[in-house]
Design a protein around this motif. Structure first.
Motif, PDB file in Angstrom:
ATOM      1  N   ARG A  98      43.375  42.830  46.090  1.00  0.00           N
ATOM      2  CA  ARG A  98      42.333  43.766  46.510  1.00  0.00           C
ATOM      3  C   ARG A  98      42.709  45.201  46.169  1.00  0.00           C
ATOM      4  NH1 ARG A  98      40.623  43.541  52.698  1.00  0.00           N
ATOM      5  NH2 ARG A  98      42.706  44.430  53.007  1.00  0.00           N
ATOM      6  N   PHE A  99      43.965  45.570  46.424  1.00  0.00           N
ATOM      7  CA  PHE A  99      44.391  46.940  46.174  1.00  0.00           C
ATOM      8  C   PHE A  99      44.442  47.245  44.678  1.00  0.00           C
ATOM      9  CE2 PHE A  99      47.709  50.226  45.640  1.00  0.00           C
ATOM     10  CZ  PHE A  99      47.140  51.230  46.409  1.00  0.00           C
ATOM     11  N   VAL A 100      45.019  46.334  43.901  1.00  0.00           N
ATOM     12  CA  VAL A 100      45.170  46.596  42.473  1.00  0.00           C
ATOM     13  C   VAL A 100      43.811  46.655  41.789  1.00  0.00           C
ATOM     14  CG1 VAL A 100      46.145  45.766  40.297  1.00  0.00           C
ATOM     15  CG2 VAL A 100      47.472  45.581  42.408  1.00  0.00           C
ATOM     16  N   THR A 101      42.903  45.746  42.128  1.00  0.00           N
ATOM     17  CA  THR A 101      41.589  45.779  41.485  1.00  0.00           C
ATOM     18  C   THR A 101      40.826  47.053  41.830  1.00  0.00           C
ATOM     19  OG1 THR A 101      40.651  44.442  43.291  1.00  0.00           O
ATOM     20  CG2 THR A 101      41.360  43.279  41.319  1.00  0.00           C
ATOM     21  N   ALA A 102      41.030  47.568  43.043  1.00  0.00           N
ATOM     22  CA  ALA A 102      40.380  48.836  43.398  1.00  0.00           C
ATOM     23  C   ALA A 102      40.956  49.989  42.583  1.00  0.00           C
ATOM     24  CB  ALA A 102      40.533  49.107  44.895  1.00  0.00           C
ATOM     25  N   GLN A 103      42.270  50.024  42.424  1.00  0.00           N
ATOM     26  CA  GLN A 103      42.905  51.122  41.696  1.00  0.00           C
ATOM     27  C   GLN A 103      42.630  51.054  40.196  1.00  0.00           C
ATOM     28  OE1 GLN A 103      44.176  53.459  43.708  1.00  0.00           O
ATOM     29  NE2 GLN A 103      43.527  51.974  45.271  1.00  0.00           N
ATOM     30  N   ALA A 104      42.254  49.893  39.693  1.00  0.00           N
ATOM     31  CA  ALA A 104      42.019  49.734  38.257  1.00  0.00           C
ATOM     32  C   ALA A 104      40.884  50.612  37.754  1.00  0.00           C
ATOM     33  CB  ALA A 104      41.733  48.270  37.926  1.00  0.00           C
ATOM     34  N   ARG A 105      40.110  51.164  38.658  1.00  0.00           N
ATOM     35  CA  ARG A 105      39.011  52.058  38.240  1.00  0.00           C
ATOM     36  C   ARG A 105      39.524  53.264  37.458  1.00  0.00           C
ATOM     37  NH1 ARG A 105      38.963  52.672  44.280  1.00  0.00           N
ATOM     38  NH2 ARG A 105      40.447  54.337  44.691  1.00  0.00           N
ATOM     39  N   CYS A 106      40.795  53.630  37.627  1.00  0.00           N
ATOM     40  CA  CYS A 106      41.315  54.830  36.964  1.00  0.00           C
ATOM     41  C   CYS A 106      41.996  54.511  35.638  1.00  0.00           C
ATOM     42  CB  CYS A 106      42.298  55.559  37.887  1.00  0.00           C
ATOM     43  SG  CYS A 106      43.931  54.825  37.970  1.00  0.00           S
ATOM     44  N   ALA A 107      41.993  53.231  35.220  1.00  0.00           N
ATOM     45  CA  ALA A 107      42.772  52.830  34.050  1.00  0.00           C
ATOM     46  C   ALA A 107      41.891  52.272  32.947  1.00  0.00           C
ATOM     47  CB  ALA A 107      43.815  51.788  34.458  1.00  0.00           C
ATOM     48  N   ASP A 108      42.418  52.291  31.723  1.00  0.00           N
ATOM     49  CA  ASP A 108      41.760  51.650  30.584  1.00  0.00           C
ATOM     50  C   ASP A 108      42.232  50.224  30.404  1.00  0.00           C
ATOM     51  OD1 ASP A 108      40.264  53.955  29.409  1.00  0.00           O
ATOM     52  OD2 ASP A 108      42.294  54.781  29.303  1.00  0.00           O
ATOM     53  N   ILE A 109      43.452  49.924  30.821  1.00  0.00           N
ATOM     54  CA  ILE A 109      44.041  48.601  30.666  1.00  0.00           C
ATOM     55  C   ILE A 109      45.048  48.402  31.783  1.00  0.00           C
ATOM     56  CG2 ILE A 109      45.819  49.458  29.068  1.00  0.00           C
ATOM     57  CD1 ILE A 109      45.610  46.749  27.609  1.00  0.00           C
ATOM     58  N   VAL A 110      45.153  47.166  32.270  1.00  0.00           N
ATOM     59  CA  VAL A 110      46.095  46.832  33.340  1.00  0.00           C
ATOM     60  C   VAL A 110      47.134  45.865  32.770  1.00  0.00           C
ATOM     61  CG1 VAL A 110      46.394  45.798  35.622  1.00  0.00           C
ATOM     62  CG2 VAL A 110      44.318  47.115  35.106  1.00  0.00           C
ATOM     63  N   VAL A 111      48.401  46.156  33.008  1.00  0.00           N
ATOM     64  CA  VAL A 111      49.505  45.315  32.556  1.00  0.00           C
ATOM     65  C   VAL A 111      50.047  44.557  33.760  1.00  0.00           C
ATOM     66  CG1 VAL A 111      51.760  45.254  31.442  1.00  0.00           C
ATOM     67  CG2 VAL A 111      50.072  46.972  30.750  1.00  0.00           C
ATOM     68  N   SER A 112      50.198  43.248  33.596  1.00  0.00           N
ATOM     69  CA  SER A 112      50.668  42.402  34.693  1.00  0.00           C
ATOM     70  C   SER A 112      51.683  41.413  34.157  1.00  0.00           C
ATOM     71  CB  SER A 112      49.474  41.651  35.313  1.00  0.00           C
ATOM     72  OG  SER A 112      49.907  40.630  36.196  1.00  0.00           O
ATOM     73  N   GLY A 113      52.448  40.828  35.060  1.00  0.00           N
ATOM     74  CA  GLY A 113      53.296  39.708  34.681  1.00  0.00           C
ATOM     75  C   GLY A 113      52.487  38.425  34.676  1.00  0.00           C
ATOM     76  N   GLY A 114      53.086  37.371  34.151  1.00  0.00           N
ATOM     77  CA  GLY A 114      52.437  36.067  34.173  1.00  0.00           C
ATOM     78  C   GLY A 114      52.559  35.426  35.532  1.00  0.00           C
ATOM     79  N   GLN A 115      52.100  34.229  35.627  1.00  0.00           N
ATOM     80  CA  GLN A 115      52.121  33.508  36.903  1.00  0.00           C
ATOM     81  C   GLN A 115      52.566  32.088  36.649  1.00  0.00           C
ATOM     82  OE1 GLN A 115      48.470  33.666  39.180  1.00  0.00           O
ATOM     83  NE2 GLN A 115      48.810  31.623  39.958  1.00  0.00           N
ATOM     84  N   SER A 116      53.513  31.605  37.460  1.00  0.00           N
ATOM     85  CA  SER A 116      53.928  30.216  37.324  1.00  0.00           C
ATOM     86  C   SER A 116      52.798  29.315  37.800  1.00  0.00           C
ATOM     87  CB  SER A 116      55.189  29.961  38.161  1.00  0.00           C
ATOM     88  OG  SER A 116      54.875  30.031  39.538  1.00  0.00           O
ATOM     89  N   PRO A 117      52.780  28.051  37.350  1.00  0.00           N
ATOM     90  CA  PRO A 117      51.713  27.146  37.783  1.00  0.00           C
ATOM     91  C   PRO A 117      51.758  26.851  39.277  1.00  0.00           C
ATOM     92  CG  PRO A 117      52.825  26.310  35.822  1.00  0.00           C
ATOM     93  CD  PRO A 117      53.650  27.445  36.348  1.00  0.00           C
TER      94      PRO A 117
END
Length: 277
Positions: A98-117
């Motif tokens: 919830r927090f990261v998606t809200a803050q993404a409004r200020c960015a052009d691209i979001v960098v994240s790590g992968g996720q294990s299954p």
């Protein structure tokens, strides 16, 4: 088109070095600002009590999270020092997605790590699947083993859909810096191969008008092989350092049961992936 602001999502109890390295590279390449972001929420234990004892437990849990977020901030600032332009940190005691998606409004691209299954903890981790479906920004998923953003060979996993069209447009700044770009479509059984080839060729021509030279290819239908397995083989054959693809999601329950190419792309550990929804 360029990236003016790069956001990197950090996580508690996860390796963050690779995503910080790649986010710093992007900021340098595009002379962009870089924003670090992280959040976690205190999860009360199953034996939760009430009254003053409960409040003390909550206070201590939230204080512990704040200390750990401060540690992530220190890691972020050390990693991006002297890289790119303006650096900014944002964090909160909140649900990470919830927090990261809200803050993404200020960015052009979001960098994240992968996720294990394996099952992910929504209290401490912003799942890349959640981010790409909710953030409204392209998501660059970086495997934990990556130590740089390899743009020598870029594979565009094409499907004639709004998501794939958005992904290619979002990837333009990176495609301009790539040495070789290959657009590949895996047709479904019964598709008209000539029509599929015409569509892929249209994408290559569109990229050409944007100054990106790309090769168009149409593979044989997957048959008994899954599209994800076929895509993995092609990516290995061409030595792709980056895959560009549209992200397709169902409900969380259906995605968990059905899997699919999007599921594969956020869990594979061989190369970085740019996803758009």
């Amino acid at each position: 088109m360029t990236y003016a602001t790069v956001m990197v999502s950090l996580a508690l109890d996860q390796p963050n070095e690779a995503r910080l390295q790649v986010a710093g590279e992007l900021a340098e390449r595009f002379e962009a600002a870089i924003v670090g972001v992280a959040a976690a929420q205190f999860a009360p234990p199953l034996y939760f009590t009430d009254g003053a004892e409960a409040q003390a437990l909550i206070d201590e849990g939230e204080a512990s999270i704040k200390r750990r977020l401060a540690g992530l901030e220190a890691q972020f600032r050390a990693a991006v020092k002297n890289r790119g332009g303006h650096a900014e940190w944002r964090s909160a005691v909140d649900y990470p997605a919830r927090f990261v998606t809200a803050q993404a409004r200020c960015a052009d691209i979001v960098v994240s790590g992968g996720q294990s299954p394996a099952f992910s903890d929504a209290f401490s981790l912003a799942s890349p699947k959640d981010l790409v479906m909710q953030a409204g920004r392209p998501l660059l998923v970086v495997p934990d083993r990556a130590n740089w953003l390899d743009l020598r060979n870029v594979l565009v996993a094409w499907k004639d859909s709004p998501e794939a069209r958005q992904a290619v447009a979002d990837a333009l700044p990176m495609l301009h810096k790539a040495k070789d770009v290959i657009i590949v479509e895996i047709p479904e059984q019964g598709d008209d191969r000539s029509a599929v080839m015409a569509g892929v060729s249209d994408v290559a021509a569109w990229l050409g008008r944007h100054g990106v030279t790309a090769t168009a290819r149409v593979l044989e239908a997957a048959g008994n092989e899954t599209p994800a397995a076929r895509l993995e083989k092609v990516a290995g054959d061409v030595g792709a350092g980056l895959i560009v693809a549209g992200a397709y999601g169902h409900s969380r329950f259906r995605e968990l049961i059905l899997g699919g190419v999007t599921q594969y792309l956020v869990t594979q550990t061989a190369r970085s992936v740019l996803l758009s929804h």
